[in-house]
Design a protein around this motif. Structure first.
Motif, mmCIF file in Angstrom:
data_model
loop_
_atom_site.group_PDB
_atom_site.id
_atom_site.type_symbol
_atom_site.label_atom_id
_atom_site.label_comp_id
_atom_site.label_asym_id
_atom_site.label_seq_id
_atom_site.Cartn_x
_atom_site.Cartn_y
_atom_site.Cartn_z
ATOM 1 N N ALA A 113 0.808 -1.405 -0.006
ATOM 2 C CA ALA A 113 0.009 -0.085 0.079
ATOM 3 C C ALA A 113 0.882 1.411 0.103
ATOM 4 O O ALA A 113 0.494 2.279 -0.731
ATOM 5 N N TYR A 114 1.880 1.166 0.625
ATOM 6 C CA TYR A 114 2.985 2.299 0.856
ATOM 7 C C TYR A 114 3.447 2.702 -0.518
ATOM 8 O O TYR A 114 3.434 3.897 -0.953
ATOM 9 N N VAL B 128 -1.652 5.261 4.450
ATOM 10 C CA VAL B 128 -1.665 3.598 4.487
ATOM 11 C C VAL B 128 -2.799 2.983 4.794
ATOM 12 O O VAL B 128 -3.562 2.218 4.121
ATOM 13 N N SER B 129 -3.239 3.392 6.000
ATOM 14 C CA SER B 129 -4.413 2.592 6.824
ATOM 15 C C SER B 129 -5.602 3.033 5.780
ATOM 16 O O SER B 129 -6.516 2.064 5.751
ATOM 17 N N LYS B 130 -5.869 4.007 5.480
ATOM 18 C CA LYS B 130 -7.085 4.567 4.649
ATOM 19 C C LYS B 130 -6.942 3.848 3.265
ATOM 20 O O LYS B 130 -8.055 3.067 2.780
ATOM 21 N N ALA B 131 -5.868 3.753 2.629
ATOM 22 C CA ALA B 131 -5.694 2.932 1.314
ATOM 23 C C ALA B 131 -6.102 1.301 1.585
ATOM 24 O O ALA B 131 -6.994 0.899 0.827
ATOM 25 N N LEU B 132 -5.689 0.887 2.651
ATOM 26 C CA LEU B 132 -5.825 -0.745 3.069
ATOM 27 C C LEU B 132 -7.569 -0.675 3.341
ATOM 28 O O LEU B 132 -8.098 -1.621 2.963
ATOM 29 N N SER B 133 -8.147 0.019 4.019
ATOM 30 C CA SER B 133 -9.309 -0.026 4.601
ATOM 31 C C SER B 133 -10.398 0.251 3.524
ATOM 32 O O SER B 133 -11.471 -0.254 3.227
ATOM 33 N N VAL C 231 -10.113 -1.027 0.532
ATOM 34 C CA VAL C 231 -10.436 -2.226 0.041
ATOM 35 C C VAL C 231 -10.731 -3.469 0.923
ATOM 36 O O VAL C 231 -10.656 -4.562 0.731
ATOM 37 N N GLY C 232 -11.043 -3.196 2.153
ATOM 38 C CA GLY C 232 -11.399 -4.021 3.164
ATOM 39 C C GLY C 232 -10.559 -4.678 3.855
ATOM 40 O O GLY C 232 -10.778 -5.646 4.380
#
Length: 104
Positions: free
Chosen positions: A11-12, A28-33, A35-36
């Motif tokens: 993600a980073y 990074v956390s927002k990008a991962l969340s 997509v669940g």
């Protein structure tokens, strides 16, 4: 633990490739969340602190040297795949290099 780290690094790197030169843990956390995928804040913060102040191209270069030690080789390549294939290959190499650099 390595699985979380790989997700965080992927993600980073995607955020950097997308134009964010220095993604934060929140980015990074927002990008991962989006997509669940749930992130591990302790592991994510550790990764962000390890990358803080470092030039990504230098990190990738040092990882490439480590990756070369694994050896490899194989058969010849297939026919030309055009630009899309090239971009996929570059992304794969970048992500693999980061994984080797920070997971092993």
């Amino acid at each position: 633990m390595i699985l979380y780290r790989m997700k965080h690094m992927a993600a980073y790197l995607m955020l950097v490739l997308g134009g964010n030169e220095s993604p934060s843990a929140d980015d990074v956390s927002k990008a991962l969340s989006s997509v669940g995928i749930e992130s591990d804040s302790e592991q994510l913060n550790k990764l962000i602190s390890e990358l803080e102040g470092k030039d990504l191209s230098e990190v990738l270069e040092s990882g490439s040297e480590l990756l070369a030690k694994f050896g490899g080789g194989g058969g010849g390549g297939g026919g030309g795949g055009g630009t899309l294939f090239y971009l996929d290959l570059v992304s794969y190499i970048c992500i693999t290099t980061l994984i080797v650099t920070f997971c092993f």
